[in-house]
Design a protein around this motif. Structure first.
Motif, mmCIF file in Angstrom:
data_model
loop_
_atom_site.group_PDB
_atom_site.id
_atom_site.type_symbol
_atom_site.label_atom_id
_atom_site.label_comp_id
_atom_site.label_asym_id
_atom_site.label_seq_id
_atom_site.Cartn_x
_atom_site.Cartn_y
_atom_site.Cartn_z
ATOM 1 N N ARG A 62 0.831 -1.205 0.000
ATOM 2 C CA ARG A 62 0.000 0.000 0.000
ATOM 3 C C ARG A 62 0.868 1.257 0.000
ATOM 4 N N ARG A 63 1.930 1.239 0.783
ATOM 5 C CA ARG A 63 2.835 2.391 0.843
ATOM 6 C C ARG A 63 3.452 2.648 -0.529
ATOM 7 N N TYR A 64 3.908 1.591 -1.187
ATOM 8 C CA TYR A 64 4.474 1.759 -2.530
ATOM 9 C C TYR A 64 3.405 2.243 -3.505
ATOM 10 N N ALA A 65 2.240 1.641 -3.456
ATOM 11 C CA ALA A 65 1.165 2.000 -4.388
ATOM 12 C C ALA A 65 0.743 3.455 -4.253
ATOM 13 N N THR A 66 0.839 4.021 -3.072
ATOM 14 C CA THR A 66 0.439 5.416 -2.888
ATOM 15 C C THR A 66 1.560 6.395 -3.225
ATOM 16 N N THR A 67 2.794 5.906 -3.396
ATOM 17 C CA THR A 67 3.891 6.806 -3.746
ATOM 18 C C THR A 67 4.347 6.673 -5.193
ATOM 19 N N ALA A 68 4.038 5.558 -5.845
ATOM 20 C CA ALA A 68 4.485 5.320 -7.225
ATOM 21 C C ALA A 68 3.729 6.212 -8.195
ATOM 22 N N ARG A 69 4.390 6.567 -9.259
ATOM 23 C CA ARG A 69 3.732 7.361 -10.302
ATOM 24 C C ARG A 69 2.688 6.496 -10.996
ATOM 25 N N PRO A 70 1.528 7.076 -11.274
ATOM 26 C CA PRO A 70 0.432 6.288 -11.857
ATOM 27 C C PRO A 70 0.799 5.550 -13.141
ATOM 28 N N HIS A 71 1.640 6.132 -13.985
ATOM 29 C CA HIS A 71 1.991 5.472 -15.243
ATOM 30 C C HIS A 71 2.914 4.267 -15.020
ATOM 31 N N LYS A 72 3.459 4.118 -13.831
ATOM 32 C CA LYS A 72 4.328 2.983 -13.534
ATOM 33 C C LYS A 72 3.581 1.855 -12.830
ATOM 34 N N LEU A 73 2.345 2.080 -12.496
ATOM 35 C CA LEU A 73 1.619 1.133 -11.672
ATOM 36 C C LEU A 73 0.227 0.897 -12.241
ATOM 37 N N ALA A 74 -0.134 -0.341 -12.414
ATOM 38 C CA ALA A 74 -1.479 -0.675 -12.875
ATOM 39 C C ALA A 74 -1.892 -1.984 -12.225
ATOM 40 N N GLY A 75 -3.168 -2.100 -11.972
ATOM 41 C CA GLY A 75 -3.684 -3.311 -11.346
ATOM 42 C C GLY A 75 -4.195 -3.032 -9.953
ATOM 43 N N TYR A 76 -4.413 -4.089 -9.217
ATOM 44 C CA TYR A 76 -4.952 -3.996 -7.859
ATOM 45 C C TYR A 76 -3.784 -4.068 -6.882
ATOM 46 N N TRP A 77 -3.467 -2.950 -6.243
ATOM 47 C CA TRP A 77 -2.330 -2.825 -5.331
ATOM 48 C C TRP A 77 -2.813 -2.249 -4.007
ATOM 49 N N GLY A 78 -2.475 -2.866 -2.925
ATOM 50 C CA GLY A 78 -2.762 -2.300 -1.613
ATOM 51 C C GLY A 78 -4.231 -2.005 -1.374
ATOM 52 N N MET A 79 -5.093 -2.915 -1.767
ATOM 53 C CA MET A 79 -6.542 -2.825 -1.547
ATOM 54 C C MET A 79 -7.261 -1.833 -2.451
ATOM 55 N N LYS A 80 -6.625 -1.451 -3.578
ATOM 56 C CA LYS A 80 -7.261 -0.461 -4.458
ATOM 57 C C LYS A 80 -6.790 -0.650 -5.897
ATOM 58 N N TRP A 81 -7.704 -0.422 -6.849
ATOM 59 C CA TRP A 81 -7.316 -0.421 -8.259
ATOM 60 C C TRP A 81 -6.465 0.796 -8.532
ATOM 61 N N ARG A 82 -5.387 0.616 -9.269
ATOM 62 C CA ARG A 82 -4.475 1.706 -9.635
ATOM 63 C C ARG A 82 -4.298 1.713 -11.154
ATOM 64 N N GLY A 83 -4.031 2.861 -11.714
ATOM 65 C CA GLY A 83 -3.784 2.975 -13.139
ATOM 66 C C GLY A 83 -5.068 2.936 -13.942
#
Length: 87
Positions: A62-83
């Motif tokens: 979750r910590r990584y998912a909330t700090t990573a740039r959106p274009h570098k992260l996609a999918g379900y990370w840390g209890m939330k869809w990203r990207g």
């Protein structure tokens, strides 16, 4: 080189922390392609949330998912869809 920060935590530091956690604990999502699939139904999201909730690396993820740039992260990370969903 500085990276995106959230609450003073850089994505580089967050990624290193997640890697460290994964070296000693296997993520609950390991091998489950639904975490990176674009199919986002309510049933799938509920399944993924249940898997995440029991994951030994959830906090670091979750910590990584909330700090990573959106274009570098996609999918379900840390209890939330990203990207974005692929068209």
């Amino acid at each position: 080189m500085s990276t995106t920060t959230t609450a003073g935590y850089s994505s580089t530091v967050a990624w290193a922390a997640l890697q460290s956690e994964m070296a000693t604990h296997e993520p609950a999502c390991a091998g489950d392609d639904r975490f990176t699939d674009d199919k986002r139904s309510t049933a799938i999201t509920e399944d993924l949330a249940a898997i995440c909730a029991a994951c030994p690396v959830l906090d670091a993820c979750r910590r990584y998912a909330t700090t990573a740039r959106p274009h570098k992260l996609a999918g379900y990370w840390g209890m939330k869809w990203r990207g974005k969903v692929a068209e």
